[in-house]
Design a protein around this motif. Structure first.
Motif, short mmCIF file in Angstrom:
data_model
loop_
_atom_site.label_atom_id
_atom_site.label_comp_id
_atom_site.label_asym_id
_atom_site.label_seq_id
_atom_site.Cartn_x
_atom_site.Cartn_y
_atom_site.Cartn_z
N ILE A 262 89.49 31.92 64.29
CA ILE A 262 89.19 30.69 65.02
C ILE A 262 89.51 30.89 66.49
O ILE A 262 90.46 31.60 66.84
N PRO A 263 88.75 30.25 67.39
CA PRO A 263 89.07 30.37 68.81
C PRO A 263 90.20 29.42 69.20
O PRO A 263 90.30 28.31 68.69
N HIS A 264 91.06 29.89 70.11
CA HIS A 264 92.12 29.04 70.64
C HIS A 264 91.48 27.91 71.45
O HIS A 264 90.50 28.13 72.17
N LYS A 265 92.00 26.69 71.33
CA LYS A 265 91.38 25.54 71.97
C LYS A 265 91.32 25.67 73.50
O LYS A 265 90.31 25.35 74.11
N LYS A 266 92.40 26.13 74.09
CA LYS A 266 92.46 26.20 75.55
C LYS A 266 91.95 27.53 76.09
O LYS A 266 91.18 27.56 77.05
N TYR A 267 92.38 28.64 75.47
CA TYR A 267 92.10 29.95 76.04
C TYR A 267 90.92 30.67 75.42
O TYR A 267 90.53 31.73 75.89
N SER A 268 90.37 30.14 74.36
CA SER A 268 89.19 30.70 73.68
C SER A 268 89.40 32.10 73.12
O SER A 268 88.43 32.78 72.78
N LYS A 269 90.64 32.57 73.04
CA LYS A 269 90.92 33.86 72.41
C LYS A 269 90.78 33.69 70.90
O LYS A 269 91.19 32.67 70.34
N ILE A 270 90.22 34.68 70.23
CA ILE A 270 90.06 34.62 68.79
C ILE A 270 91.41 34.89 68.12
O ILE A 270 92.03 35.92 68.35
N ILE A 271 91.84 33.96 67.28
CA ILE A 271 93.11 34.05 66.58
C ILE A 271 92.84 34.19 65.08
O ILE A 271 91.93 33.54 64.56
N LEU A 272 93.62 35.03 64.41
CA LEU A 272 93.49 35.20 62.97
C LEU A 272 94.45 34.23 62.28
O LEU A 272 95.66 34.36 62.39
N LYS A 273 93.91 33.23 61.59
CA LYS A 273 94.72 32.24 60.89
C LYS A 273 94.65 32.53 59.39
O LYS A 273 93.57 32.80 58.86
#
Length: 80
Positions: free
Chosen positions: A27-38
């Protein structure tokens, strides 16, 4: 109404007729748009105790089976 289906990896198979499945979502981080693995963990019903830790499985949403179990095993995709 179609039921939700998802693919994940079996993390634990120590319980009787129950497996713990880890599902990873990008999912992309809301503010920084970095892809995070959740990672989400689900308890799934495994009637025949056929899955082992490390297997890739497909699970489907179902009615509540116990306090925490709301998913059931559909099929094994890859054996470990």
């Amino acid at each position: 109404m179609s039921k939700k289906e998802t693919i994940g990896t079996v993390v634990s198979d120590k319980m009787n007729k129950t497996i713990t499945v880890a599902v990873k979502n990008k999912i992309p981080h809301k503010k920084y748009s970095k892809i995070i693995l959740k990672t989400n963990k689900y308890y799934a019903h495994d009637e025949n105790n056929e899955c082992r830790s490390g297997d890739c499985v497909k699970i489907e949403e179902t009615r509540p089976i116990s306090k925490n179990k709301r998913w059931k095993l559909v099929k094994k995709i890859i054996k470990k």
